[in-house]
Write an enzyme that holds these catalytic residues in place. Structure first.
Site, PDB file in Angstrom:
ATOM      1  N   ASP A 181      -7.927  -5.177  -0.089  1.00  6.97           N
ATOM      2  CA  ASP A 181      -8.423  -5.869  -1.281  1.00  6.97           C
ATOM      3  C   ASP A 181      -8.155  -7.363  -1.241  1.00  6.97           C
ATOM      4  OD1 ASP A 181      -9.467  -3.688  -2.636  1.00  6.97           O
ATOM      5  OD2 ASP A 181      -7.454  -3.027  -3.141  1.00  6.97           O
ATOM      6  N   HIS A 200       0.850  -1.187   0.000  1.00  2.00           N
ATOM      7  CA  HIS A 200       0.000   0.000   0.000  1.00  2.00           C
ATOM      8  C   HIS A 200       0.883   1.233   0.000  1.00  2.00           C
ATOM      9  CE1 HIS A 200      -3.095   2.856   1.151  1.00  2.00           C
ATOM     10  NE2 HIS A 200      -3.943   1.971   0.687  1.00  2.00           N
TER      11      HIS A 200
HETATM   12  N1  ACO Z   1       4.303  -7.458  -5.070  1.00  2.70           N
HETATM   13  C1  ACO Z   1       5.647  -7.464  -5.189  1.00  2.70           C
HETATM   14  N2  ACO Z   1       6.425  -6.391  -4.968  1.00  2.70           N
HETATM   15  C2  ACO Z   1       5.823  -5.264  -4.600  1.00  2.70           C
HETATM   16  C3  ACO Z   1       4.419  -5.174  -4.468  1.00  2.70           C
HETATM   17  C4  ACO Z   1       3.641  -6.333  -4.697  1.00  2.70           C
HETATM   18  N3  ACO Z   1       2.317  -6.307  -4.564  1.00  2.70           N
HETATM   19  N4  ACO Z   1       4.070  -3.912  -4.098  1.00  2.70           N
HETATM   20  C5  ACO Z   1       5.224  -3.240  -4.024  1.00  2.70           C
HETATM   21  N5  ACO Z   1       6.290  -4.033  -4.328  1.00  2.70           N
HETATM   22  C6  ACO Z   1       7.716  -3.671  -4.274  1.00  2.70           C
HETATM   23  C7  ACO Z   1       8.121  -2.823  -5.479  1.00  2.70           C
HETATM   24  O1  ACO Z   1       8.576  -3.615  -6.530  1.00  2.70           O
HETATM   25  C8  ACO Z   1       9.189  -1.959  -4.860  1.00  2.70           C
HETATM   26  O2  ACO Z   1      10.351  -2.739  -4.742  1.00  2.70           O
HETATM   27  P1  ACO Z   1      11.833  -2.046  -4.892  1.00  2.70           P
HETATM   28  O3  ACO Z   1      11.927  -1.073  -3.766  1.00  2.70           O
HETATM   29  O4  ACO Z   1      12.773  -3.191  -4.802  1.00  2.70           O
HETATM   30  O5  ACO Z   1      11.828  -1.396  -6.259  1.00  2.70           O
HETATM   31  C9  ACO Z   1       8.717  -1.699  -3.445  1.00  2.70           C
HETATM   32  O6  ACO Z   1       7.884  -2.827  -3.126  1.00  2.70           O
HETATM   33  C10 ACO Z   1       7.900  -0.416  -3.301  1.00  2.70           C
HETATM   34  O7  ACO Z   1       6.826  -0.434  -4.226  1.00  2.70           O
HETATM   35  P2  ACO Z   1       6.229   0.829  -4.957  1.00  2.70           P
HETATM   36  O8  ACO Z   1       5.644   0.400  -6.265  1.00  2.70           O
HETATM   37  O9  ACO Z   1       7.261   1.915  -4.978  1.00  2.70           O
HETATM   38  O10 ACO Z   1       5.092   1.221  -3.961  1.00  2.70           O
HETATM   39  P3  ACO Z   1       3.917   2.222  -4.278  1.00  2.70           P
HETATM   40  O11 ACO Z   1       3.609   2.875  -2.990  1.00  2.70           O
HETATM   41  O12 ACO Z   1       4.213   3.076  -5.459  1.00  2.70           O
HETATM   42  O13 ACO Z   1       2.722   1.234  -4.711  1.00  2.70           O
HETATM   43  C11 ACO Z   1       0.882  -0.220  -4.651  1.00  2.70           C
HETATM   44  C12 ACO Z   1       1.707   0.828  -3.885  1.00  2.70           C
HETATM   45  C13 ACO Z   1       0.426   0.345  -6.014  1.00  2.70           C
HETATM   46  C14 ACO Z   1      -0.376  -0.528  -3.831  1.00  2.70           C
HETATM   47  C15 ACO Z   1       1.751  -1.488  -4.844  1.00  2.70           C
HETATM   48  O14 ACO Z   1       2.117  -2.017  -3.593  1.00  2.70           O
HETATM   49  C16 ACO Z   1       1.045  -2.540  -5.700  1.00  2.70           C
HETATM   50  O15 ACO Z   1       1.148  -2.508  -6.935  1.00  2.70           O
HETATM   51  N6  ACO Z   1       0.303  -3.514  -5.028  1.00  2.70           N
HETATM   52  C17 ACO Z   1      -0.459  -4.477  -5.782  1.00  2.70           C
HETATM   53  C18 ACO Z   1      -1.789  -3.854  -6.205  1.00  2.70           C
HETATM   54  C19 ACO Z   1      -2.737  -3.664  -5.037  1.00  2.70           C
HETATM   55  O16 ACO Z   1      -2.944  -4.542  -4.222  1.00  2.70           O
HETATM   56  N7  ACO Z   1      -3.371  -2.446  -4.995  1.00  2.70           N
HETATM   57  C20 ACO Z   1      -4.379  -2.126  -4.001  1.00  2.70           C
HETATM   58  C21 ACO Z   1      -3.940  -1.008  -3.127  1.00  2.70           C
HETATM   59  S1  ACO Z   1      -5.121  -0.768  -1.855  1.00  2.70           S
HETATM   60  C22 ACO Z   1      -6.374   0.109  -2.533  1.00  2.70           C
HETATM   61  O17 ACO Z   1      -6.301   0.782  -3.558  1.00  2.70           O
HETATM   62  C23 ACO Z   1      -7.647   0.034  -1.787  1.00  2.70           C
END
Ligand code: ACO
Length: 438
Positions: free
Chosen positions: A373, A316
């Protein structure tokens, strides 16, 4: 409905920046929970520079008194009340009132609010014919956004954004009609006749009735399903400046009417990185189950930087500790699955995935926990709600939050049209050449 806007960020000093031989002082403001922000609104006029923050990771777009969350501590409060308290003691309609009006309703206010919603649950008969034009396999989020946008064509008498009476009736219409519009989109996909709303049922019971009853056979709503839905709608009701709410605010800032603004918010919510994640999460669980339930393979794939695969329902932008909403609905999820005694390999996969990922160094280091979610998808599936409807249910839950933010924006004397700047990186000035020379 009364509004209780409270813009109480305090000026608490200044911050001094130096660049080259210049120095500049910018105001520092503090919110009621102690977060501090540098007010950069005069930066460009004083220095010629702007700030850049792609994805708005560190940018406050507004002062707001609706929802407080602390991602580090896992705190979420609507109008000062902890989400755990609200989930245990209120229903979704009361929460909608709280978000929109600033206070929980007393008994008379609650009765009036519920009856105002009941008065508007049906949609115009002409609007039903829209559904004939949509392809049967249309995604219900596409239908939801289109039909909500089309409310502006039916209610041209209530589109003045500065007329409180017109705004109030639009709010009732939206809260009342969204479940009907949503249930009809499901019926359309099933080729079943639409079921009119039943105003003797509660908000959640009525929605489940419109979804699952048919003219040939009545449907008795399982009280545990209605309770689970009520809980899910409550935990989704607001989440401060998330992508869809920011969209509603941005569209609303141009003085677009409430229906147009909410329709845009539904579009933003549809994306799989936002509300669409619950659908994407169940699709992923199905894929893992169909692939023999090899959870480790998918966890490894999510960690592999050469793969675009992410574990849907994990991580998140704000919660870097735990998602308090996920904790509330996890208990509900466990209870429902135990009661229904469903033998579904998908639930087994969900359980294993959670266990593996929570212990894995990659996820622990990056603070990637199951988000709301992850569990909501599993609960909806257990209730027999088809996967394409998951994000639609999120939209029904988020509606009061969108409305509250839209109202707050319009009550804010600082409101200006939202119009970010950019750092241009394209071609510098050049001249066209005749086509044969290109
Ligand atoms: N699976 C694997 N790796 C992940 C995931 C995941 N679900 N989420 C984040 N990471 C990793 C990234 O690759 C990144 O790694 P790095 O530092 O080695 O490059 C690190 O964790 C940080 O991730 P960001 O993408 O920078 O985090 P951001 O805050 O931009 O994204 C998000 C948040 C979009 C929710 C992300 O975690 C994601 O894509 N999750 C999956 C989709 C999801 O479940 N969305 C629902 C959110 S809740 C809602 O809207 C109600």
């Amino acid at each position: 409905m009364s509004s209780s806007l409270n813009l109480d960020a305090q000026d608490v000093g200044t911050v001094r920046f130096s660049y080259g031989d210049q120095e500049i002082e910018l105001p520092l403001i503090e919110g009621s929970e102690g977060e501090r922000a540098i007010d950069i609104s005069a930066l460009r006029s004083r220095t010629g520079m702007i700030t850049i923050d792609e994805g708005f990771v560190n940018t406050g777009s507004t002062r707001s008194s609706i929802t407080f969350l602390d991602g580090e501590k896992g705190i979420l409060r609507y109008r000062g009340y902890a989400i755990e308290d609200l989930a245990a003691n209120c229903d979704f309609v009361e929460i909608a009132y709280l978000l929109i009006n600033g206070e929980l309703p007393n008994a008379d206010q609650a009765t009036e609010f519920r009856s105002g919603i009941r008065d508007h649950t049906m949609i115009h008969e002409d609007m039903r014919s829209f559904y004939n034009g949509f392809p049967r396999d249309a995604h219900p989020m596409a239908i939801l956004s289109s039909v909500v946008g089309a409310l502006s064509t039916f209610y041209q008498d209530s589109m003045q954004v500065d007329d409180p009476d017109q705004v109030e009736i639009s709010i009732y219409r939206l809260l009342a009609k969204l479940p009907t519009i949503a249930a009809y989109s499901y019926k359309k996909s099933m080729g079943q006749p639409f079921m009119y709303p039943s105003n003797d049922l509660s908000y959640c019971e009525n929605f489940l009735h419109m979804m699952f009853a048919t003219p040939a056979e009545d449907h008795v709503v399982d009280p545990d399903f209605a309770e689970a839905l009520n809980l899910l709608l409550i935990v989704h009701a607001d989440h401060e400046q998330n992508c869809s709410t920011s969209t509603v605010r941005m569209v609303g800032s141009s003085n677009a009417n409430l229906f147009a603004s909410i329709s845009a918010g539904i579009g933003a919510l549809w994306g799989p990185l936002h509300g669409g994640a619950n659908e994407a999460c169940v699709n992923m669980l199905e894929q893992i189950a169909a692939d023999g339930g090899n959870v480790k393979k998918y966890v490894d794939m999510a960690k592999d930087k050469n793969s675009n695969f992410r574990l849907m329902g994990f991580g998140h932008r704000v919660y870097k500790n735990f998602d308090p909403r996920a904790q509330i609905i996890r208990a509900c999820c466990d209870k429902l699955l135990a009661k229904l005694k469903i033998d579904d390999p998908l639930f087994e996969v969900a359980q294993q995935l959670q266990e593996v990922a929570l212990k894995d160094e990659y996820f622990v280091e990056r603070k990637l926990y199951p988000n709301v979610d992850f569990y909501s998808g599993v609960i909806y599936r257990a209730m027999g709600i088809p996967v394409q409807m998951f994000t639609v249910l999120f939209a029904i839950g988020r509606l009061p939050g969108w409305i509250a933010h839209w109202k707050e924006l319009h009550a804010n004397p600082r409101n200006r049209i939202n119009r970010p700047r950019q750092v241009y990186t394209g071609q510098t000035s050049r001249k066209t050449v005749p086509v044969e020379q290109r």
